[in-house]
Design a protein around this motif. Structure first.
Motif: not given
Ligand code: IPE
Ligand code: IPE
Ligand code: MG
Length: 252
Positions: A123-137
């Protein structure tokens, strides 16, 4: 290797300096980082300035956790109820999150911190979701500290999601629901329960945080506002924690 040895020596020195028992260091510390808005108001600043200062306090606490050899740090960043705030504040928080999680990657890697984002992330904004994936990876290989950032997190939502997951995985066949099975359906699967739960900001409530996992956590409620919480405050909490008698329902 040499570096590891030096770190261990530094750690022993800190334990000695603060009278900490190396065998009783909490494995998992959870924090409700509250009081950013009030911190700002006291200074006649906008609430957003408090969030900025709060993010700096978190950087310090990540570092201190590594220093003390705390293995799991789980912090409440944004609750499922925080959407009720003004559009300006919500947008600011989402933007701060989006920027910081990328900017902090080098520091997280330097500290050996693996970051995970737990919550209703879809449910988070798409650009936040994208950066979340980057930081986790980009931090997935780190093994010193597990840093959980709870974003769009609610304890009730987590339990509902866990039930849905359980039903999905046991589709068709009958699977017994035990505490162990339920634990594996939570966002925090595979992690130990928090030994310590800290809430800053003076309010004595849980605000929908980790409802299942804190069953036997030691609770600490502090008047200190989150941006004022630093290394000394965390060390003091660990000192107090080591004096508490944890019985888990048994007799000592
Ligand atoms: C905690 O500080 C941070 C978030 C909930 C995002 P607050 O923003 O709740 O600060 P106070 O409680 O209003 O002072
Ligand atoms: C809890 O703080 C949520 C976070 C720290 C992210 P709140 O400020 O939202 O909690 P209440 O409203 O005082 O219960
Ligand atoms: Mg608050």
């Amino acid at each position: 290797m040499m570096e590891d040895k030096q770190k261990e020596l530094d750690r022993q020195k800190i334990y000695r300096q603060y009278g900490l028992d190396s065998k009783k260091i909490p494995q998992h510390v959870a924090i409700i980082m509250d009081g950013n808005g009030r911190w700002a108001r006291k200074r006649f600043l906008p609430r957003t300035a408090g969030h900025k200062a709060g993010s700096e306090a978190l950087r310090t606490i990540i570092k201190t956790s590594v220093e003390l050899n705390i293995k799991y740090l789980t912090v409440y960043v944004f609750s499922t109820e925080n959407w009720k705030r003004s559009q300006i504040e919500v947008d600011f928080l989402m933007n701060l999150l989006k920027t910081l999680i990328i900017r902090e990657i080098p520091t997280l890697n330097k500290n050996g911190a693996r970051v995970r984002f737990l919550g209703a992330l879809g449910d988070l904004p798409k650009d936040v979701q994208k950066n979340i994936s980057i930081a986790e990876k980009e931090t997935a290989h780190n093994q010193i500290l597990n840093l959980n950032l709870m974003v769009n997190y609610g304890g009730r939502r987590e339990m509902i999601d866990a039930v849905a997951k359980f039903l999905e995985q046991s589709k068709g066949e009958k699977q017994e629901l035990t505490e162990e099975v339920f634990n594996e359906c939570l966002y925090t699967r595979g992690m130990p329960d928090p030994d310590i739960l800290v809430r800053t900001g003076g309010d004595v409530r849980i605000s929908n945080y980790l409802l299942w996992q804190i069953a036997y956590s030691e609770l600490f409620f502090l008047d200190t506002l989150w941006p004022d919480f630093g290394r000394e405050e965390l060390i003091q909490i660990v000192q107090q924690f080591q004096k508490r008698d944890r019985r888990f329902g048994g007799v000592k």
